[in-house]
Design a protein around this motif. Sequence first.
Motif, mmCIF file in Angstrom:
data_model
loop_
_atom_site.group_PDB
_atom_site.id
_atom_site.type_symbol
_atom_site.label_atom_id
_atom_site.label_comp_id
_atom_site.label_asym_id
_atom_site.label_seq_id
_atom_site.Cartn_x
_atom_site.Cartn_y
_atom_site.Cartn_z
ATOM 1 N N ASP A 159 -3.548 5.078 -4.264
ATOM 2 C CA ASP A 159 -4.120 4.850 -5.596
ATOM 3 C C ASP A 159 -4.994 6.035 -6.008
ATOM 4 O O ASP A 159 -4.958 6.483 -7.156
ATOM 5 N N GLU A 160 -5.778 6.544 -5.050
ATOM 6 C CA GLU A 160 -6.614 7.706 -5.342
ATOM 7 C C GLU A 160 -5.765 8.919 -5.662
ATOM 8 O O GLU A 160 -6.069 9.683 -6.598
ATOM 9 N N ARG B 32 -5.743 -1.375 -8.719
ATOM 10 C CA ARG B 32 -6.473 -0.626 -7.703
ATOM 11 C C ARG B 32 -6.860 0.747 -8.225
ATOM 12 O O ARG B 32 -7.931 1.267 -7.883
ATOM 13 N N TRP C 75 -10.567 2.390 -8.582
ATOM 14 C CA TRP C 75 -10.949 3.726 -8.123
ATOM 15 C C TRP C 75 -11.645 4.503 -9.240
ATOM 16 O O TRP C 75 -12.660 5.166 -9.006
ATOM 17 N N LYS D 86 -14.257 0.354 -4.190
ATOM 18 C CA LYS D 86 -13.755 0.633 -2.845
ATOM 19 C C LYS D 86 -12.533 -0.207 -2.491
ATOM 20 O O LYS D 86 -12.039 -0.135 -1.367
ATOM 21 N N ASP D 87 -12.060 -1.004 -3.446
ATOM 22 C CA ASP D 87 -10.902 -1.857 -3.189
ATOM 23 C C ASP D 87 -9.619 -1.159 -3.634
ATOM 24 O O ASP D 87 -8.880 -1.650 -4.496
ATOM 25 N N ASN D 88 -9.369 -0.012 -3.050
ATOM 26 C CA ASN D 88 -8.180 0.766 -3.373
ATOM 27 C C ASN D 88 -7.749 1.527 -2.127
ATOM 28 O O ASN D 88 -8.443 1.530 -1.114
ATOM 29 N N TYR D 89 -6.594 2.168 -2.213
ATOM 30 C CA TYR D 89 -6.013 2.841 -1.062
ATOM 31 C C TYR D 89 -5.752 4.318 -1.390
ATOM 32 O O TYR D 89 -5.774 4.707 -2.566
ATOM 33 N N PRO D 90 -5.494 5.145 -0.364
ATOM 34 C CA PRO D 90 -5.254 6.569 -0.617
ATOM 35 C C PRO D 90 -4.171 6.825 -1.665
ATOM 36 O O PRO D 90 -4.274 7.771 -2.447
ATOM 37 N N THR E 111 0.820 -1.215 0.000
ATOM 38 C CA THR E 111 0.000 0.000 0.000
ATOM 39 C C THR E 111 0.855 1.266 0.000
ATOM 40 O O THR E 111 0.339 2.367 0.170
ATOM 41 N N SER E 112 2.166 1.095 -0.201
ATOM 42 C CA SER E 112 3.053 2.261 -0.179
ATOM 43 C C SER E 112 3.147 2.946 -1.533
ATOM 44 O O SER E 112 3.639 4.073 -1.625
#
Length: 273
Positions: A37-38, A22, A26, A31-35, A15-16
């Motif tokens: 990715d956004e 992902r 987005w 909803k299967d993503n992380y900040p 998630t780094s």
Amino acid sequence: MSALDGASGFPRIDTSRPHPARMYDWFLGGKDNYPVDEAMGRQLMALEPNIPVITRINRAFMQRATRWAAAQGVRQFLDIGTGIPTEPNLHQVAQRVAPETRVVYCDHDPIVLTHAEALLRGTPEGAIDYVQADARDTELILERAGKILDFGRPVALSMIALLHFLSDEDGAQAVVDRLKAALAPGSYVVLSHITSDFHSAEVTREADSKYKASGLTLAPRSRAAFTRFFEGLDLVEPGVVLAEQWHPELGEAVPGQEDGFASPMYAAVARVP
């Protein structure tokens, strides 16, 4: 290669830094993503605000091409670069046409593995499997897919919005050529691919810079370069076109593509002679 989680034995989700699967989720509103990715997605949308529409157009092409191949009598599908499940998934489209259809999904992103159960819910008459592998590991993919698919019979191979993440140096052409060589006559190859033909050199350089800064590869190709992936095959009409132009009558238009909107994405289907 992802590190393994010592407790579960499954690849650890990193998630780094952003990941294409992902980010794609987005763009689709998932909803299967992380900040991270956004954040990357928003940077890219600053360059091309229509990415969410383009993503949906690509998804709609997959559905139309799958429906078309199933209507031609194809009952086996190999989907490489599956991504995070988004309904309808490929097997749902194909099995609505023919419940006995057999599908093998393949992806290397660990988050897709965590959702593989959703991909494996099909009809009792059919069969579905999931292979965790890098697209460049063609021998592993073919070996494991061969447990479900009979490569002596027609197979529809789909690589949807995948090859622009493989550079020429990474052997994109060799990957496609090896997979094509494994297909029986009457099989089909289904590809979609981002192009920079409609963007300025400045925008293309900026996008490439953002991908490289995140440790990712982006290799948009011209129409001619994309067409080379189909060498030795018979292109199905209408040939290489923008994704939304490939048999639009087989599905519904994506909201946002009205008024002559053109996606910077080529798509085509070709038959193995």
